[in-house]
Design an enzyme around this catalytic site. Structure first.
Site, short mmCIF file in Angstrom:
data_model
loop_
_atom_site.label_atom_id
_atom_site.label_comp_id
_atom_site.label_asym_id
_atom_site.label_seq_id
_atom_site.Cartn_x
_atom_site.Cartn_y
_atom_site.Cartn_z
CE LYS A 13 39.12 41.62 47.19
NZ LYS A 13 38.13 42.39 46.44
NE ARG A 88 38.08 37.27 42.26
CZ ARG A 88 39.00 38.22 42.38
NH1 ARG A 88 40.21 37.94 42.83
NH2 ARG A 88 38.72 39.47 42.08
NE ARG A 125 40.34 49.82 41.55
CZ ARG A 125 40.03 48.63 42.05
NH1 ARG A 125 40.31 48.34 43.30
NH2 ARG A 125 39.44 47.72 41.30
NE ARG A 137 42.07 46.29 38.42
CZ ARG A 137 41.67 45.49 39.41
NH1 ARG A 137 42.16 45.66 40.62
NH2 ARG A 137 40.80 44.53 39.18
NE ARG A 148 36.63 43.50 38.48
CZ ARG A 148 37.13 44.68 38.82
NH1 ARG A 148 36.87 45.75 38.09
NH2 ARG A 148 37.88 44.81 39.88
P1 AMP Z 1 41.43 41.62 41.32
O1 AMP Z 1 42.65 42.46 41.10
O2 AMP Z 1 41.50 40.76 42.56
O3 AMP Z 1 40.16 42.41 41.26
O4 AMP Z 1 41.37 40.57 40.12
C1 AMP Z 1 41.25 40.99 38.77
C2 AMP Z 1 40.81 39.83 37.91
O5 AMP Z 1 41.79 38.78 37.97
C3 AMP Z 1 39.50 39.15 38.32
O6 AMP Z 1 38.35 39.83 37.81
C4 AMP Z 1 39.67 37.77 37.68
O7 AMP Z 1 39.48 37.82 36.28
C5 AMP Z 1 41.15 37.50 37.92
N1 AMP Z 1 41.38 36.83 39.22
C6 AMP Z 1 42.07 37.34 40.28
N2 AMP Z 1 42.10 36.46 41.29
C7 AMP Z 1 41.41 35.37 40.86
C8 AMP Z 1 41.05 34.12 41.45
N3 AMP Z 1 41.41 33.81 42.71
N4 AMP Z 1 40.32 33.25 40.72
C9 AMP Z 1 39.96 33.53 39.46
N5 AMP Z 1 40.24 34.70 38.84
C10 AMP Z 1 40.96 35.61 39.53
#
Ligand code: AMP
Length: 202
Positions: A13, A88, A125, A137, A148
């Site tokens: 993404k 989400r 990654r 990360r 996740r």
């Molecule tokens: P990402 O970088 O999108 O993979 O997000 C990393 C982490 O941030 C996720 O595993 C969640 O813990 C948190 N997170 C990001 N976006 C959201 C969202 N829209 N709702 C809830 N948690 C989020």
């Protein structure tokens, strides 16, 4: 164009949202990036967020929706954006609808990827970040990935049907190469852009 990018962790993404952002001149709004910036700034909210993100757990709907609402109020997001990582949950999708008073989402692009490739993508990654001397990360490891993924299948996957029912869902094969996925998304979005009236762009 007001876009949402859906897909499991490791689907690509972030990479594709960057390309869409450049191609269509709209800001890339990644909630993961916003949360990681909050953590880096060392606030008490950041410390609470860190524990959840490190565990792979979703942040609560109210907190993340407030963060997104503030970001969408910035002038650069007035005529379009690509949301990566939000919504989400269905509650977040409903909160987003309320934020967009007077306008609507133009399309929801979903990167469709088999679960078995995701662990390899997350592993590579992390390896790439490490070899580039960049920060790896803290949630890019196999045990957190499983949490996740569970959150994705339970809370986020239903959004695909939700947006399909609204006629907004465009599914793209996320297993193809970065270039091929990029091309397919561009062609889907160009055909949408062609159909949008100037009023829809506001
Ligand atoms: P990402 O970088 O999108 O993979 O997000 C990393 C982490 O941030 C996720 O595993 C969640 O813990 C948190 N997170 C990001 N976006 C959201 C969202 N829209 N709702 C809830 N948690 C989020």
């Amino acid at each position: 164009m007001k876009l949402i990018l859906l897909g499991p962790p490791g689907a690509g993404k972030g990479t594709q949202a960057n390309r869409i952002s450049e191609r269509f001149g709209i800001p890339h709004l990644s909630t993961g990036d916003m949360l990681r910036a909050e953590i880096r700034s060392g606030t008490s909210l950041g410390n609470t967020l860190r524990a959840k993100i490190d565990a792979g757990i979703l942040i609560n709907d109210e907190t993340i929706s407030e963060i997104v609402a503030l970001r969408l109020n910035q002038p650069d997001a007035a005529s379009g954006f690509i949301l990566d990582g939000f919504p989400r949950t269905l509650a977040q999708a409903n909160a987003l609808d309320k934020m967009l008073i007077g306008s609507t989402i133009s399309a929801v692009v979903e990167l469709v990827v088999n679960e078995d490739v995701l662990s390899e993508r997350i592993r590579s990654r992390a390896a790439q970040a490490m070899s580039a001397g960049a920060e790896v990360r803290s949630d890019d490891n196999l045990s957190t990935l499983q949490v996740r993924l569970n959150a994705y299948y339970e809370a986020t996957r239903p959004l695909s049907r939700h947006y399909d029912m609204k006629g907004l869902l465009k599914q793209v094969n996320g297993l193809a190469s970065i270039e091929e996925v990029d091309k397919e998304i561009a062609s889907v979005l160009n055909s949408i852009l062609y159909r949008l009236t100037p009023g829809d762009l506001i």
